[in-house]
Scaffold this active site. Structure first.
Site, short mmCIF file in Angstrom:
data_model
loop_
_atom_site.label_atom_id
_atom_site.label_comp_id
_atom_site.label_asym_id
_atom_site.label_seq_id
_atom_site.Cartn_x
_atom_site.Cartn_y
_atom_site.Cartn_z
N ASP A 166 -6.84 1.18 0.99
CA ASP A 166 -6.72 0.84 2.46
C ASP A 166 -8.21 0.52 2.89
O ASP A 166 -9.07 0.21 2.14
CB ASP A 166 -6.68 2.35 2.91
CG ASP A 166 -7.56 3.59 2.51
OD1 ASP A 166 -8.50 3.19 1.93
OD2 ASP A 166 -7.58 4.49 3.00
N LYS A 184 0.84 -1.31 0.01
CA LYS A 184 -0.04 -0.04 0.01
C LYS A 184 0.85 1.36 -0.04
O LYS A 184 0.67 2.16 -0.79
CB LYS A 184 -1.12 0.21 1.43
CG LYS A 184 -1.82 1.25 1.45
CD LYS A 184 -2.76 1.20 2.38
CE LYS A 184 -1.98 1.86 3.67
NZ LYS A 184 -2.94 1.92 4.73
#
Length: 214
Positions: A142, A124
């Site tokens: 997320d 991420k």
């Protein structure tokens, strides 16, 4: 989990997002690729606002890997001790700063593999840096994107990796660059976890979520 929405519905959704905010921005404050990398790494299990409060003073004195090493772990810790897991994060930032100096000439690498090889940098974080700094259409999934993707059918999936792939596979190419920012902001401010603001949602008529608020 909603079913995958068809192409024309997704296209209309992102056309509306684009019309409402043509150039969405990430909310983490940064000065360059290095400070963006550090800010994103610090943001794990922390809010962007909390990270920004801590990094404003930090980046005034340490905006390069060399300056971060000069500051040292204890000096860094003093700046970020209001952030969760700050001791481990400080160790990681110092380690990644040393690697950047020794292996990359002080520059942040622009490949996902190289970024993910740095301490404390997951997929991420790497995707955020690739998208925001290097302008690659990388999708950083997320909790907000995971929720919105599944709730709306824009990008359903049981894992973060599946949702990331669903975004890449189903959102039209012209919206890929800003897709994750539109989805994050929508999840953060409109399609919230507990009480989604459905009456204020600009895609309410296209969303199949059965538990819409009035």
């Amino acid at each position: 989990m909603a079913k995958q929405l068809p192409y024309h519905t997704i296209r209309e959704i992102f056309a509306r997002f684009q019309a409402a905010e043509p150039e969405p921005k990430g909310e983490l404050e940064h000065l360059n690729a290095f400070t963006l990398l550090v800010a994103v790494a610090l943001s794990a299990q922390a809010t962007d606002a909390g990270v920004n409060r801590a990094t404003r003073g930090l980046f005034e004195v340490a905006d390069t890997p060399e300056k971060m090493l000069a500051l040292g772990e204890e000096g860094l810790t003093e700046h970020i001790k209001t952030i969760g897991l700050y001791r481990q994060k400080a160790k990681n930032v110092i380690k990644l700063s040393r690697i950047l100096v020794e292996e990359y000439g002080g520059e942040v690498p622009s490949s996902r593999a190289a970024l993910q090889a740095l301490p404390g940098v997951g997929r991420k974080t790497a995707n955020v840096v690739l998208n925001m700094w290097f302008r690659q259409p990388a999708q950083a999934v997320d909790t907000h994107i995971f929720r919105v993707g599944n709730r709306t059918g824009i990008a359903p999936g049981k894992t973060v990796e599946i949702v990331e792939r669903a975004i890449e596979d189903n959102i039209p190419a012209e919206f890929q660059q800003h897709a994750h920012h539109w989805l994050i902001l929508h999840g953060r401010y409109i399609c919230t976890a507990r009480k989604p603001r459905c009456p204020d949602c600009l895609i309410r008529d296209l969303c199949p979520y059965e538990e819409k608020t009035t």
